[in-house]
Design a protein around this motif. Sequence first.
Motif, PDB file in Angstrom:
ATOM      1  N   LEU A  17     -41.589  36.400  56.293  1.00  0.00           N
ATOM      2  CA  LEU A  17     -42.226  37.711  56.435  1.00  0.00           C
ATOM      3  C   LEU A  17     -41.258  38.822  56.066  1.00  0.00           C
ATOM      4  CD1 LEU A  17     -43.844  35.677  58.360  1.00  0.00           C
ATOM      5  CD2 LEU A  17     -44.580  37.728  59.565  1.00  0.00           C
ATOM      6  N   HIS A  18     -40.011  38.632  56.428  1.00  0.00           N
ATOM      7  CA  HIS A  18     -38.959  39.595  56.075  1.00  0.00           C
ATOM      8  C   HIS A  18     -38.820  39.681  54.558  1.00  0.00           C
ATOM      9  CE1 HIS A  18     -35.229  41.641  55.659  1.00  0.00           C
ATOM     10  NE2 HIS A  18     -34.420  40.601  55.750  1.00  0.00           N
ATOM     11  N   HIS A  19     -38.735  38.539  53.900  1.00  0.00           N
ATOM     12  CA  HIS A  19     -38.523  38.553  52.454  1.00  0.00           C
ATOM     13  C   HIS A  19     -39.780  38.932  51.680  1.00  0.00           C
ATOM     14  CE1 HIS A  19     -34.387  37.654  51.436  1.00  0.00           C
ATOM     15  NE2 HIS A  19     -34.332  37.130  52.645  1.00  0.00           N
ATOM     16  N   ALA A  20     -40.945  38.750  52.251  1.00  0.00           N
ATOM     17  CA  ALA A  20     -42.156  39.260  51.602  1.00  0.00           C
ATOM     18  C   ALA A  20     -42.107  40.784  51.565  1.00  0.00           C
ATOM     19  CB  ALA A  20     -43.400  38.775  52.341  1.00  0.00           C
ATOM     20  N   PHE A  21     -41.582  41.408  52.617  1.00  0.00           N
ATOM     21  CA  PHE A  21     -41.457  42.869  52.606  1.00  0.00           C
ATOM     22  C   PHE A  21     -40.388  43.310  51.615  1.00  0.00           C
ATOM     23  CE2 PHE A  21     -40.009  46.928  54.783  1.00  0.00           C
ATOM     24  CZ  PHE A  21     -41.094  47.667  54.339  1.00  0.00           C
ATOM     25  N   VAL A  22     -39.278  42.577  51.544  1.00  0.00           N
ATOM     26  CA  VAL A  22     -38.244  42.885  50.556  1.00  0.00           C
ATOM     27  C   VAL A  22     -38.838  42.803  49.147  1.00  0.00           C
ATOM     28  CG1 VAL A  22     -36.077  42.052  49.538  1.00  0.00           C
ATOM     29  CG2 VAL A  22     -36.321  42.186  52.029  1.00  0.00           C
ATOM     30  N   ASP A  23     -39.666  41.804  48.918  1.00  0.00           N
ATOM     31  CA  ASP A  23     -40.328  41.647  47.622  1.00  0.00           C
ATOM     32  C   ASP A  23     -41.249  42.832  47.330  1.00  0.00           C
ATOM     33  OD1 ASP A  23     -40.981  39.705  45.330  1.00  0.00           O
ATOM     34  OD2 ASP A  23     -42.974  40.076  46.150  1.00  0.00           O
ATOM     35  N   LEU A  24     -41.976  43.265  48.336  1.00  0.00           N
ATOM     36  CA  LEU A  24     -42.851  44.431  48.196  1.00  0.00           C
ATOM     37  C   LEU A  24     -42.032  45.687  47.898  1.00  0.00           C
ATOM     38  CD1 LEU A  24     -45.440  46.103  48.476  1.00  0.00           C
ATOM     39  CD2 LEU A  24     -45.218  45.904  50.961  1.00  0.00           C
ATOM     40  N   LEU A  25     -40.878  45.813  48.529  1.00  0.00           N
ATOM     41  CA  LEU A  25     -40.030  46.983  48.295  1.00  0.00           C
ATOM     42  C   LEU A  25     -39.520  47.021  46.860  1.00  0.00           C
ATOM     43  CD1 LEU A  25     -38.011  47.005  51.634  1.00  0.00           C
ATOM     44  CD2 LEU A  25     -39.800  48.617  50.946  1.00  0.00           C
ATOM     45  N   TRP A  26     -39.212  45.879  46.305  1.00  0.00           N
ATOM     46  CA  TRP A  26     -38.807  45.830  44.897  1.00  0.00           C
ATOM     47  C   TRP A  26     -39.944  46.346  44.010  1.00  0.00           C
ATOM     48  CZ3 TRP A  26     -38.122  40.778  41.599  1.00  0.00           C
ATOM     49  CH2 TRP A  26     -37.560  41.113  40.362  1.00  0.00           C
ATOM     50  N   ASP A  27     -41.154  45.956  44.317  1.00  0.00           N
ATOM     51  CA  ASP A  27     -42.312  46.423  43.562  1.00  0.00           C
ATOM     52  C   ASP A  27     -42.460  47.947  43.688  1.00  0.00           C
ATOM     53  OD1 ASP A  27     -44.807  45.799  42.061  1.00  0.00           O
ATOM     54  OD2 ASP A  27     -45.778  46.576  43.858  1.00  0.00           O
ATOM     55  N   ARG A  28     -42.287  48.477  44.891  1.00  0.00           N
ATOM     56  CA  ARG A  28     -42.376  49.924  45.100  1.00  0.00           C
ATOM     57  C   ARG A  28     -41.265  50.654  44.335  1.00  0.00           C
ATOM     58  NH1 ARG A  28     -43.363  50.222  51.671  1.00  0.00           N
ATOM     59  NH2 ARG A  28     -45.566  49.556  51.685  1.00  0.00           N
ATOM     60  N   TRP A  29     -40.084  50.065  44.316  1.00  0.00           N
ATOM     61  CA  TRP A  29     -38.975  50.678  43.596  1.00  0.00           C
ATOM     62  C   TRP A  29     -39.268  50.720  42.096  1.00  0.00           C
ATOM     63  CZ3 TRP A  29     -35.591  48.851  39.812  1.00  0.00           C
ATOM     64  CH2 TRP A  29     -34.495  49.679  39.533  1.00  0.00           C
ATOM     65  N   GLN A  30     -39.842  49.666  41.558  1.00  0.00           N
ATOM     66  CA  GLN A  30     -40.187  49.642  40.127  1.00  0.00           C
ATOM     67  C   GLN A  30     -41.210  50.721  39.799  1.00  0.00           C
ATOM     68  OE1 GLN A  30     -41.269  45.396  40.146  1.00  0.00           O
ATOM     69  NE2 GLN A  30     -39.727  45.056  38.569  1.00  0.00           N
ATOM     70  N   GLN A  31     -42.167  50.935  40.696  1.00  0.00           N
ATOM     71  CA  GLN A  31     -43.161  51.984  40.471  1.00  0.00           C
ATOM     72  C   GLN A  31     -42.523  53.373  40.541  1.00  0.00           C
ATOM     73  OE1 GLN A  31     -46.859  51.481  42.756  1.00  0.00           O
ATOM     74  NE2 GLN A  31     -46.328  49.328  43.052  1.00  0.00           N
ATOM     75  N   LYS A  32     -41.531  53.525  41.406  1.00  0.00           N
ATOM     76  CA  LYS A  32     -40.861  54.817  41.562  1.00  0.00           C
ATOM     77  C   LYS A  32     -39.923  55.116  40.407  1.00  0.00           C
ATOM     78  CE  LYS A  32     -38.314  57.548  44.955  1.00  0.00           C
ATOM     79  NZ  LYS A  32     -37.767  57.604  46.336  1.00  0.00           N
ATOM     80  N   HIS A  33     -39.372  54.059  39.804  1.00  0.00           N
ATOM     81  CA  HIS A  33     -38.404  54.218  38.705  1.00  0.00           C
ATOM     82  C   HIS A  33     -38.861  53.383  37.506  1.00  0.00           C
ATOM     83  CE1 HIS A  33     -35.642  56.064  41.627  1.00  0.00           C
ATOM     84  NE2 HIS A  33     -35.946  55.056  42.426  1.00  0.00           N
TER      85      HIS A  33
END
Length: 288
Positions: free
Chosen positions: A223-239
């Motif tokens: 569950l922790h790493h699923a959120f880390v994975d989601l954060l990478w996706d959010r970062w790609q959208q931001k940059h």
Amino acid sequence: MHIRKNQRNLTSAEKKRFVSTVLQLKRQGGYDEFVRQHVQYYRADGDDGPRAGHMAPSFLPWHRKYLLEFERALQRIDPKVTVPYWDWTTDNTPAASLWSEDFLGGDGRSSDGQVTTGAFAYAAGNWNINDGVLERKFLARAFGRPASPIALPTKAELAWAMDESVYDAAPWDSTVTRGFRNRLEGWTAGSDKTRWRNHNRVHRWVGGQMLGATAPHDPVFWLHHAFVDLLWDRWQQKHPKSTYLPQRRLDDDDPQHGRAISLDEPMPPWRTKPSQMLSHQSLYRYDA
């Protein structure tokens, strides 16, 4: 296409389905194979060979692939199961829903850290740990590290990582002071309470097996790493103009040659390259 949900939005039936499937994978022996794989590819800065899983640019694509393989193993047992994610900036106390007795169980007892509630408690008989690393056979936790208290990462601390526009930088290890990858992974040279950032701080806050390479012994790891994975996706959208680095294989005279994995080099133990893991939209999506 399947959806990974925020754990706080799971129904009682979805929680039960996830837990029972994880337990079935454990009984079949497949779960412990995933733990051994994580131990094998948890390499420190000075270790020889490719640093695929941690302290390196491939931290994010490697764990995306790893998490996907775990999810597929669950779905071979129950096709309706997906891995939920834990937003630790919001659900940041021991009272959060993921620690309930009908889901992951709660904190460890003060005497030895043993988790005594939920399906993963040693006394329930379904979650025996035998990895040759620690003598204890039970799942352990120590929320907030009582001996030297720490808190889960805040939204501001996460924003410190998300605002970084460069993916990674030389020397491509745990000592790099800029780059989104390491700001999210969380290696710094600070004092004890400031040394662990974001991803690393979460491991420290949970305690027990989450403190080391055998972290997947605790089901909260996924569950922790699923959120880390989601954060990478959010970062790609931001940059959107930022990309995975290094783009090319490092020169032979680079100290990280053969250690840091570039965009089109395979990540062991698979033949999968980081370039193949830059997007998950064709495989799954998040409810965020």
